[in-house]
Design a protein around this motif. Structure first.
Motif, PDB file in Angstrom:
ATOM      1  N   ARG A  95       0.821  -1.223   0.000  1.00  0.00           N
ATOM      2  CA  ARG A  95       0.000   0.000   0.000  1.00  0.00           C
ATOM      3  C   ARG A  95       0.853   1.271   0.000  1.00  0.00           C
ATOM      4  O   ARG A  95       0.469   2.275  -0.595  1.00  0.00           O
ATOM      5  CB  ARG A  95      -0.953   0.001   1.201  1.00  0.00           C
ATOM      6  N   ASP A  96       1.994   1.226   0.660  1.00  0.00           N
ATOM      7  CA  ASP A  96       2.854   2.415   0.675  1.00  0.00           C
ATOM      8  C   ASP A  96       3.266   2.819  -0.738  1.00  0.00           C
ATOM      9  O   ASP A  96       3.340   4.006  -1.056  1.00  0.00           O
ATOM     10  CB  ASP A  96       4.103   2.160   1.525  1.00  0.00           C
ATOM     11  N   SER A  97       3.549   1.827  -1.583  1.00  0.00           N
ATOM     12  CA  SER A  97       3.963   2.149  -2.955  1.00  0.00           C
ATOM     13  C   SER A  97       2.831   2.840  -3.711  1.00  0.00           C
ATOM     14  O   SER A  97       3.074   3.677  -4.587  1.00  0.00           O
ATOM     15  CB  SER A  97       4.415   0.884  -3.690  1.00  0.00           C
ATOM     16  N   PHE A  98       1.586   2.506  -3.375  1.00  0.00           N
ATOM     17  CA  PHE A  98       0.418   3.165  -3.970  1.00  0.00           C
ATOM     18  C   PHE A  98       0.284   4.588  -3.449  1.00  0.00           C
ATOM     19  O   PHE A  98       0.002   5.530  -4.208  1.00  0.00           O
ATOM     20  CB  PHE A  98      -0.836   2.360  -3.662  1.00  0.00           C
ATOM     21  N   LEU A  99       0.503   4.774  -2.165  1.00  0.00           N
ATOM     22  CA  LEU A  99       0.397   6.105  -1.565  1.00  0.00           C
ATOM     23  C   LEU A  99       1.463   7.056  -2.099  1.00  0.00           C
ATOM     24  O   LEU A  99       1.278   8.280  -2.054  1.00  0.00           O
ATOM     25  CB  LEU A  99       0.496   5.991  -0.043  1.00  0.00           C
ATOM     26  N   HIS A 100       2.555   6.511  -2.602  1.00  0.00           N
ATOM     27  CA  HIS A 100       3.641   7.344  -3.121  1.00  0.00           C
ATOM     28  C   HIS A 100       3.445   7.717  -4.590  1.00  0.00           C
ATOM     29  O   HIS A 100       4.246   8.481  -5.133  1.00  0.00           O
ATOM     30  CB  HIS A 100       4.982   6.620  -2.954  1.00  0.00           C
ATOM     31  N   VAL A 101       2.409   7.195  -5.231  1.00  0.00           N
ATOM     32  CA  VAL A 101       2.166   7.493  -6.647  1.00  0.00           C
ATOM     33  C   VAL A 101       2.049   8.995  -6.881  1.00  0.00           C
ATOM     34  O   VAL A 101       2.605   9.538  -7.845  1.00  0.00           O
ATOM     35  CB  VAL A 101       0.895   6.772  -7.142  1.00  0.00           C
ATOM     36  N   SER A 102       1.329   9.679  -6.022  1.00  0.00           N
ATOM     37  CA  SER A 102       1.150  11.122  -6.188  1.00  0.00           C
ATOM     38  C   SER A 102       2.483  11.858  -6.159  1.00  0.00           C
ATOM     39  O   SER A 102       2.690  12.826  -6.911  1.00  0.00           O
ATOM     40  CB  SER A 102       0.230  11.668  -5.093  1.00  0.00           C
ATOM     41  N   ASP A 103       3.396  11.393  -5.296  1.00  0.00           N
ATOM     42  CA  ASP A 103       4.725  12.019  -5.219  1.00  0.00           C
ATOM     43  C   ASP A 103       5.492  11.817  -6.529  1.00  0.00           C
ATOM     44  O   ASP A 103       6.141  12.749  -7.027  1.00  0.00           O
ATOM     45  CB  ASP A 103       5.523  11.417  -4.059  1.00  0.00           C
ATOM     46  N   TRP A 104       5.414  10.608  -7.071  1.00  0.00           N
ATOM     47  CA  TRP A 104       6.111  10.327  -8.334  1.00  0.00           C
ATOM     48  C   TRP A 104       5.527  11.157  -9.478  1.00  0.00           C
ATOM     49  O   TRP A 104       6.270  11.703 -10.300  1.00  0.00           O
ATOM     50  CB  TRP A 104       6.024   8.839  -8.667  1.00  0.00           C
ATOM     51  N   LEU A 105       4.219  11.268  -9.534  1.00  0.00           N
ATOM     52  CA  LEU A 105       3.587  12.063 -10.580  1.00  0.00           C
ATOM     53  C   LEU A 105       3.963  13.539 -10.469  1.00  0.00           C
ATOM     54  O   LEU A 105       4.241  14.202 -11.473  1.00  0.00           O
ATOM     55  CB  LEU A 105       2.067  11.902 -10.511  1.00  0.00           C
ATOM     56  N   ARG A 106       3.967  14.034  -9.251  1.00  0.00           N
ATOM     57  CA  ARG A 106       4.312  15.447  -9.044  1.00  0.00           C
ATOM     58  C   ARG A 106       5.771  15.708  -9.438  1.00  0.00           C
ATOM     59  O   ARG A 106       6.074  16.680 -10.141  1.00  0.00           O
ATOM     60  CB  ARG A 106       4.073  15.838  -7.591  1.00  0.00           C
ATOM     61  N   GLU A 107       6.667  14.850  -8.992  1.00  0.00           N
ATOM     62  CA  GLU A 107       8.083  15.037  -9.294  1.00  0.00           C
ATOM     63  C   GLU A 107       8.346  14.947 -10.797  1.00  0.00           C
ATOM     64  O   GLU A 107       9.076  15.761 -11.361  1.00  0.00           O
ATOM     65  CB  GLU A 107       8.927  13.989  -8.561  1.00  0.00           C
ATOM     66  N   ALA A 108       7.728  13.955 -11.443  1.00  0.00           N
ATOM     67  CA  ALA A 108       7.920  13.808 -12.887  1.00  0.00           C
ATOM     68  C   ALA A 108       7.379  15.026 -13.624  1.00  0.00           C
ATOM     69  O   ALA A 108       8.021  15.549 -14.543  1.00  0.00           O
ATOM     70  CB  ALA A 108       7.222  12.545 -13.373  1.00  0.00           C
ATOM     71  N   GLY A 109       6.186  15.477 -13.223  1.00  0.00           N
ATOM     72  CA  GLY A 109       5.596  16.637 -13.882  1.00  0.00           C
ATOM     73  C   GLY A 109       6.466  17.870 -13.771  1.00  0.00           C
ATOM     74  O   GLY A 109       6.620  18.630 -14.739  1.00  0.00           O
ATOM     75  N   GLU A 110       7.056  18.069 -12.604  1.00  0.00           N
ATOM     76  CA  GLU A 110       7.903  19.245 -12.382  1.00  0.00           C
ATOM     77  C   GLU A 110       9.131  19.236 -13.286  1.00  0.00           C
ATOM     78  O   GLU A 110       9.557  20.281 -13.778  1.00  0.00           O
ATOM     79  CB  GLU A 110       8.337  19.300 -10.917  1.00  0.00           C
ATOM     80  N   HIS A 111       9.706  18.055 -13.499  1.00  0.00           N
ATOM     81  CA  HIS A 111      10.940  17.964 -14.274  1.00  0.00           C
ATOM     82  C   HIS A 111      10.702  17.817 -15.768  1.00  0.00           C
ATOM     83  O   HIS A 111      11.611  18.054 -16.565  1.00  0.00           O
ATOM     84  CB  HIS A 111      11.778  16.781 -13.779  1.00  0.00           C
ATOM     85  N   MET A 112       9.483  17.415 -16.171  1.00  0.00           N
ATOM     86  CA  MET A 112       9.209  17.187 -17.584  1.00  0.00           C
ATOM     87  C   MET A 112       8.490  18.353 -18.232  1.00  0.00           C
ATOM     88  O   MET A 112       8.338  18.399 -19.451  1.00  0.00           O
ATOM     89  CB  MET A 112       8.405  15.894 -17.752  1.00  0.00           C
ATOM     90  N   GLU A 113       8.001  19.304 -17.455  1.00  0.00           N
ATOM     91  CA  GLU A 113       7.396  20.498 -18.027  1.00  0.00           C
ATOM     92  C   GLU A 113       8.469  21.318 -18.747  1.00  0.00           C
ATOM     93  O   GLU A 113       9.651  21.230 -18.416  1.00  0.00           O
ATOM     94  CB  GLU A 113       6.765  21.349 -16.903  1.00  0.00           C
ATOM     95  N   PRO A 114       8.097  22.149 -19.733  1.00  0.00           N
ATOM     96  CA  PRO A 114       6.724  22.495 -20.141  1.00  0.00           C
ATOM     97  C   PRO A 114       6.176  21.600 -21.248  1.00  0.00           C
ATOM     98  O   PRO A 114       5.092  21.841 -21.741  1.00  0.00           O
ATOM     99  CB  PRO A 114       6.891  23.926 -20.634  1.00  0.00           C
TER     100      PRO A 114
END
Length: 216
Positions: A95-114
């Motif tokens: 379950r912890d790996s599921f709870l961390h999904v939001s962190d991975w999405l946020r981090e990826a979005g920040e580095h892959m923008e714009p």
């Protein structure tokens, strides 16, 4: 012998906590087999495979497998910028790996923008149903919240492995057709293929210099 001709190369990155099964998922997709014991990824690892996204249109998927441990994060972050797609993987028995999904999405979005990036969420290890801690409905609801495509998969049985990569490759190609993503100088996310005779299309045709860059 594998036909080396392809039209485009898409660079994808797999993200998620350590031990969620990113390496086994890629190994099944690229080699068609499940490995019971795989050493943890140190930094990044690399796979490739061709996929057909339309009749007569092939793309080379360049797949980067990243380490989930915090001590390697500074290394893996450098690969975000040059990717056009990201597969976020969690373990349905953790379950912890599921709870961390939001962190991975946020981090990826920040580095892959714009640039526009295609994300896909994967709940892995469905063969371990008796140990499940995250329901399929929870995964689907999280994917809907972030407006990303969702699959549950198993590298042991092969469930949905082909479908996952077909889905993300096709979605990227659709954006390419619409002109929402494209080949850019100095960016590795999408590159022209090689060996294919040039033809008229709705996309910008490569210059001579671009056409000589090869695939990697």
């Amino acid at each position: 012998m594998v036909d080396p001709i392809f039209d485009y190369q898409f660079r994808l990155i797999l993200l998620g906590d350590s031990t969620v099964g990113k390496s086994s998922l890629l190994k099944y997709f690229c080699e068609g087999k499940f490995s019971e014991h795989l050493d943890p990824t140190v930094g990044v690892d690399f796979y490739t495979r061709l996929a057909e996204v339309r009749a007569g249109v092939r793309v080379k998927l360049q797949l980067w497998d990243t380490a989930g441990q915090e001590r390697f994060r500074s290394i893996t972050r450098s690969y975000y910028r040059n990717s056009v797609g990201a597969l976020i993987v969690y373990d349905i028995t953790n379950r912890d790996s599921f709870l961390h999904v939001s962190d991975w999405l946020r981090e990826a979005g920040e580095h892959m923008e714009p640039r526009k990036t295609v994300f896909l969420l994967i709940g892995h290890k469905t063969d371990m149903e008796k140990e499940r801690q995250v329901s399929e409905d929870e995964g689907a609801k999280l994917a809907k919240f972030y407006d990303v495509t969702f699959f549950e998969t198993s590298a042991r049985t092969g469930e949905n492995i082909e479908a996952v990569f077909q889905a993300i490759a096709t979605k990227i190609y659709t954006l390419l057709e619409k002109g929402e993503v494209g080949v850019e100088e100095g960016w590795e996310g999408i590159k022209f293929g090689f060996g294919r005779p040039m033809r008229q299309s709705s996309f910008q045709l490569p210059t001579a210099e671009q056409n000589e860059t090869g695939c990697c």
